[in-house]
Write a protein that holds these residues in place. Sequence first.
Motif, PDB file in Angstrom:
ATOM      1  N   HIS A  75       0.743  -1.151   0.131  1.00 28.13           N
ATOM      2  CA  HIS A  75       0.031  -0.108   0.050  1.00 28.13           C
ATOM      3  C   HIS A  75       1.000   1.227   0.142  1.00 28.13           C
ATOM      4  CE1 HIS A  75       0.663   0.871   4.371  1.00 28.13           C
ATOM      5  NE2 HIS A  75       1.040  -0.799   4.307  1.00 28.13           N
ATOM      6  N   ASP A  86       6.827   1.504   5.344  1.00 29.22           N
ATOM      7  CA  ASP A  86       5.822   0.739   5.853  1.00 29.22           C
ATOM      8  C   ASP A  86       4.581   1.031   4.402  1.00 29.22           C
ATOM      9  OD1 ASP A  86       3.346  -0.406   6.525  1.00 29.22           O
ATOM     10  OD2 ASP A  86       3.072   0.732   8.006  1.00 29.22           O
ATOM     11  N   GLY A  87       4.564  -0.259   3.722  1.00 26.55           N
ATOM     12  CA  GLY A  87       3.702   0.010   2.530  1.00 26.55           C
ATOM     13  C   GLY A  87       4.221   0.232   1.206  1.00 26.55           C
ATOM     14  N   GLU A 120      -4.858   1.146   3.256  1.00 21.96           N
ATOM     15  CA  GLU A 120      -4.501   0.020   4.358  1.00 21.96           C
ATOM     16  C   GLU A 120      -4.535   0.225   5.583  1.00 21.96           C
ATOM     17  OE1 GLU A 120      -2.178  -2.817   6.784  1.00 21.96           O
ATOM     18  OE2 GLU A 120      -1.619  -0.876   6.323  1.00 21.96           O
ATOM     19  N   HIS A 185       7.296  -6.765   2.445  1.00 25.46           N
ATOM     20  CA  HIS A 185       6.969  -5.379   3.654  1.00 25.46           C
ATOM     21  C   HIS A 185       8.116  -5.301   4.652  1.00 25.46           C
ATOM     22  CE1 HIS A 185       4.562  -3.211   6.429  1.00 25.46           C
ATOM     23  NE2 HIS A 185       3.462  -3.082   5.419  1.00 25.46           N
TER      24      HIS A 185
HETATM   25 ZN   LIG Z   1       1.893  -1.734   5.964  1.00 21.77          ZN
END
Ligand SMILES: [Zn+2]
Length: 406
Positions: A75, A86-87, A120, A185
């Motif tokens: 995401h 993150d994402g 997300e 991730h």
């Molecule tokens: Zn994430």
Amino acid sequence: MSAVVDRLATLAQLGSHENGIDRALATVQERAAREQFAAWARERGYALAQDTVGNLFARRSGLREGARCVLVGSHLDTVPTGGAFDGAYGVVGALCALEALDARSIGTEHPVEAVAWAGEEGARFPLGCLGSSVFTGAYEERHALALRDASGTSLGEALASAETGLLEGVPMREDARLAAYLELHVEQGPVLEREGIALGIVTAIAGQRRYRVTVDGSSGHAGTVPMARRGDALMSAAEIVLAVERAALVAGETVVTVGTFAVEPNAPNVIPGRATFSVDVRAADDARIDAVEGALRTSTSDVTERRRVTASVERLESRAPAPMDPKLRAAVARAIASIGERAIDVPSGAGHDAMCLSRVAPAAMIFVPSIGGRSHVAQEETAPRDLELGVEALVASIVEVDKFVI
Ligand SMILES: [Zn+2]
């Protein structure tokens, strides 16, 4: 600088502020990230598609006519004080993996699509994994579009706006048949760093239940009511809080958090008449979560018997654990071994889009270390060589998965 590191630095500019990155779904900043992804995909000639909730796909064709697609992604949205990895890492990593296949002239039987899932984090509209929930049918599209943010704007309205909405000139995605789903991730926890290993294969994404507990006693003067006559809501709540902590420790591999706690009337010289708190419990299997819920309910009824209080436990949210697909995990393990690297099995305490995808297709996740185990903060970081290694593991995994799923 490698492409993955360079592109993450580019995305990190979008929504950047002094305490991190704020890139919530259907905002100017988040749309800019989708535009950037689309620009990179167009440069390489990948076919773009989107859907009505803002999921965005870049497709590299497969060799076999009619083969289902291998979907790879993560995401682009963040929490209000998010980090750069993150994402975004999983989205950029997917795109870099497609390019690596091109650069090495590797054809795959299946089409491979890089996907950027919408929303997300659930930071703006009150639903986590929004895009992947709608894509997999776990949540109805019309309900998602009707969700409103704190200012009353609906997702449908935000996605209809030229500044924050769907991308112009990108067609709606039609093909929904999946062969497999892979997600790269950052770990967001300390295990890989502690073990000194750069790659993790996720065993399962933890299940999660969230409760609201309300304890009602009677408030009174802090100086005049004898201890034996009190119905102190906070003292009773404290017993419950410590009971769930003990239960999580006994269950093992279980985490429990009391993240909010409100006392009324909240004055130093008044016996608390009401205490309200949240309980969030997570584990990779339901039995452990059941054990903590059991302790929560037992300790609650116990305090109401022994103390002059009443109490209620409401379950607000329940998400079943999502085991990753064993065959796909084995394929990822073979792929990582084939490039001469090591990986260990790790559970995921955090939720991910792979959780939704695992309900409709074989799904697997690859983790790379988070420095200091930190995430959802500006200091979130992963070493460049680990970022690059993760992409290599993803490329090898796509090639391996392509061999056996049709
Ligand atoms: Zn994430």
